[in-house]
Design a protein around this motif. Structure first.
Motif, PDB file in Angstrom:
ATOM      1  N   SER A   1       7.342  11.613  -5.690  1.00 14.52           N
ATOM      2  CA  SER A   1       8.045  10.343  -5.509  1.00 14.52           C
ATOM      3  C   SER A   1       8.525   9.794  -6.848  1.00 14.52           C
ATOM      4  O   SER A   1       9.643   9.268  -6.958  1.00 14.52           O
ATOM      5  N   ILE A   2       7.670   9.915  -7.860  1.00 19.19           N
ATOM      6  CA  ILE A   2       8.048   9.422  -9.198  1.00 19.19           C
ATOM      7  C   ILE A   2       9.271  10.180  -9.710  1.00 19.19           C
ATOM      8  O   ILE A   2      10.223   9.585 -10.227  1.00 19.19           O
TER       9      ILE A   2
ATOM     10  N   ARG B   1       2.312  12.225 -17.529  1.00 18.16           N
ATOM     11  CA  ARG B   1       1.086  12.134 -16.719  1.00 18.16           C
ATOM     12  C   ARG B   1       0.010  12.937 -17.452  1.00 18.16           C
ATOM     13  O   ARG B   1      -0.207  14.130 -17.169  1.00 18.16           O
TER      14      ARG B   1
ATOM     15  N   SER C   1       6.113  -3.886  -7.629  1.00 20.60           N
ATOM     16  CA  SER C   1       5.168  -4.650  -6.816  1.00 20.60           C
ATOM     17  C   SER C   1       5.491  -6.142  -6.888  1.00 20.60           C
ATOM     18  O   SER C   1       5.416  -6.865  -5.888  1.00 20.60           O
TER      19      SER C   1
ATOM     20  N   SER D   1       2.189   1.736  -3.474  1.00 18.73           N
ATOM     21  CA  SER D   1       1.155   2.209  -4.403  1.00 18.73           C
ATOM     22  C   SER D   1       0.904   3.704  -4.244  1.00 18.73           C
ATOM     23  O   SER D   1       0.763   4.437  -5.227  1.00 18.73           O
ATOM     24  N   ILE D   2       0.861   4.146  -2.981  1.00 20.87           N
ATOM     25  CA  ILE D   2       0.643   5.574  -2.732  1.00 20.87           C
ATOM     26  C   ILE D   2       1.820   6.390  -3.265  1.00 20.87           C
ATOM     27  O   ILE D   2       1.643   7.414  -3.930  1.00 20.87           O
TER      28      ILE D   2
ATOM     29  N   MET E   1       3.922   5.687  -5.639  1.00 22.97           N
ATOM     30  CA  MET E   1       3.996   5.695  -7.095  1.00 22.97           C
ATOM     31  C   MET E   1       2.830   6.441  -7.742  1.00 22.97           C
ATOM     32  O   MET E   1       2.770   6.564  -8.969  1.00 22.97           O
ATOM     33  N   SER E   2       1.885   6.931  -6.913  1.00 18.46           N
ATOM     34  CA  SER E   2       0.820   7.783  -7.443  1.00 18.46           C
ATOM     35  C   SER E   2       1.149   9.263  -7.242  1.00 18.46           C
ATOM     36  O   SER E   2       0.397  10.122  -7.695  1.00 18.46           O
ATOM     37  N   GLN E   3       2.250   9.547  -6.552  1.00 15.81           N
ATOM     38  CA  GLN E   3       2.630  10.921  -6.249  1.00 15.81           C
ATOM     39  C   GLN E   3       3.728  11.400  -7.204  1.00 15.81           C
ATOM     40  O   GLN E   3       4.771  10.751  -7.324  1.00 15.81           O
ATOM     41  N   PRO E   4       3.523  12.518  -7.888  1.00 13.77           N
ATOM     42  CA  PRO E   4       4.539  12.972  -8.853  1.00 13.77           C
ATOM     43  C   PRO E   4       5.899  13.248  -8.206  1.00 13.77           C
ATOM     44  O   PRO E   4       6.941  13.030  -8.826  1.00 13.77           O
TER      45      PRO E   4
ATOM     46  N   ARG F   1       0.836  -1.209   0.000  1.00 14.13           N
ATOM     47  CA  ARG F   1       0.000   0.000   0.000  1.00 14.13           C
ATOM     48  C   ARG F   1       0.872   1.259   0.000  1.00 14.13           C
ATOM     49  O   ARG F   1       0.583   2.230  -0.708  1.00 14.13           O
TER      50      ARG F   1
END
Length: 462
Positions: free
Chosen positions: A176-177, A271, A199, A168-169, A171-174, A165
């Motif tokens: 962190s990416i 994105r 994952s 996942s969070i 990798m949804s944040q620009p 989890r």
């Protein structure tokens, strides 16, 4: 009429406050003279098994901070083992061979503290902050957690689900990416360049992998325990000797220096539909052992590393491109990089880069005024003193010095060295290290709307 009078009174009050606030902003009070930082007297010694111990009597609050720093972390992971150090650390929380996880948590709570465990790039920490009279007991409990972990298979799936989890969070944040991509590009083929697993990778880790990682990387020779605060020195020494004295020496720390990349790369992570672009740009710089490192920190604070910095004044205050840009000099063991980060409106992605490069170029060619530099030096020295005015802060700085082999006088002379930096030095350091043609630029945003804006930065002017 009555309502109008009330409204008028409120309006006059607000205007009065506003005018008063503006006046205050225009005439800030003069700062006091800079204060030096005095390193508290401390004692360092080694146990026969190689474990290092540092005791720092400090303060008047009846509490004691105990931190065991183990030279085991993400640096010890293979290319297909990303976050195995984190998984191992998370399972250290799940009890010992003589205590359940609930027992461990309950015993720390009964001492007025809690157990903090975490894995970082170069180290794993186990620490707590408890009432002074429990210092020896806290030492013994941390020793049990580190030396006799249960690493139960029964908790593996649950812990991995929690980490999935978290992944996942992230990798949804620009942000962190962008940070992940930036690290990959400047530290290729090195653990410092692998911030997040896939994952699939995470799902494959077994309890055997965890136990092997623990066995390969934990031991007395890699551990340094710090105790800071009010405590009975003789009792704490005895507790450390009794609790850690029989721990096997184990392996020596892994010394794996990176070979960072310094070249112009423009990397876009698409994105579609993103209203903002997240920018990280920077390059490797010298590490903390170099005499240039403190002047480099001063330069960074003036350029982008403080709220009063030039880049912030330019793209936040003057242009309104972003809300919270910042730069930093970040270090690992004998490695460091400089980076500027900003979340900017999509339409001004290119103009933001233009202004950041403008400020870098300006500082590389023109020394700042003495007045501007003095303000930055006072800020940097003041933050340093404030940061180290706590048990936790002192241990953090001593650990930083020990990890990087900086010597005893690093902390004692830091403030003086900051104040000794000259405007000419700042200009020379900027010109020496912040070479635009060697900077990696990562942008996470809507590629269809920013590709043309980035084109001018894909080639380097000679």
């Amino acid at each position: 009429m009555k309502t109008f009078k009330i409204y008028l009174a409120l309006l006059l009050f607000v205007l009065g406050c506003t005018i008063s606030g503006l006046a205050q902003k225009q005439t800030p009070p003069a700062g006091g003279p800079p204060k030096p930082f005095k390193v508290p007297a401390h004692e360092t010694f080694a146990l026969p098994n190689g474990m290092q111990v540092t005791l720092v009597p400090y303060g008047t609050t009846p509490k004691v901070f105990v931190a065991a720093m183990v030279r085991a972390g993400n640096i010890d992971e293979g290319a297909d083992q990303v976050w195995l150090a984190d998984l191992t650390t998370n399972l250290l929380k799940e009890g010992t061979k003589t205590r359940s996880a609930q027992d461990v948590a309950g015993e720390f709570a009964s001492m007025g503290g809690s157990l903090e465990l975490g894995a970082m790039a170069d180290q794993t920490f186990a620490r707590t902050d408890v009432l002074s009279e429990f210092g020896p007991k806290a030492v013994a409990l941390i020793a049990d957690v580190l030396q006799s972990p249960l690493l139960p298979e029964s908790e593996l799936a649950r812990v991995k689900n929690d980490m999935e989890r978290t992944l996942s969070i992230a990798m949804s944040q620009p942000g962190s990416i962008a940070q992940n991509q930036f690290a990959k590009l400047i530290y290729p083929n090195h653990p410092y360049g692998r911030l997040y697993p896939t994952s699939e990778m995470l799902s494959k880790y077994t309890i055997a992998d965890v136990r092997k990682f623990y066995g390969d990387n934990f031991g007395a020779a890699r551990t340094h325990i710090y105790v800071a605060g009010m405590f009975d020195s003789a009792a704490v020494k005895k507790a450390i000797t009794d609790a850690f004295g029989k721990w096997a020496k184990g392996p020596e720390p892994l010394l794996l220096a990176p070979k960072p990349e310094s070249k112009r790369v423009v990397d876009v992570v698409d994105r579609p539909g993103a209203a903002q672009s997240t920018i990280i740009m920077g390059l490797p710089v010298t590490d903390p052992t170099n005499p240039d490192y403190i002047p480099l920190q001063v330069m960074d604070s003036l350029l982008g590393g403080s709220f009063g910095s030039r880049i912030t004044a330019n793209i936040r205050e003057a242009k309104g491109y972003t809300y919270s840009p910042y730069s930093m000099v970040a270090s690992h063991y004998h490695a460091a990089y400089w980076a500027e980060s900003a979340d900017v409106t999509t339409a001004v992605t290119g103009p933001s880069l233009k202004e950041i490069f403008y400020e870098i170029d300006r500082l590389s060619k023109e020394p700042p005024s003495a007045e501007e530099l003095t303000g930055i030096k006072n800020y940097l020295a003041g933050v340093f003193v404030l940061r180290n005015s706590s048990r936790r802060g002192i241990v953090g700085q001593l650990n930083y010095v020990d990890l990087n082999g900086l010597g005893e006088d690093y902390l004692a002379t830091y403030v003086q060295k900051v104040h000794a930096v000259t405007p000419q030095q700042v200009q020379e350091i900027a010109a020496k290290y912040l070479v635009p043609g060697k900077m990696t630029i990562v942008v996470v945003g809507d590629k269809s709307k920013i590709a043309d804006q980035l084109t001018p930065y894909e080639t380097v002017s000679q």
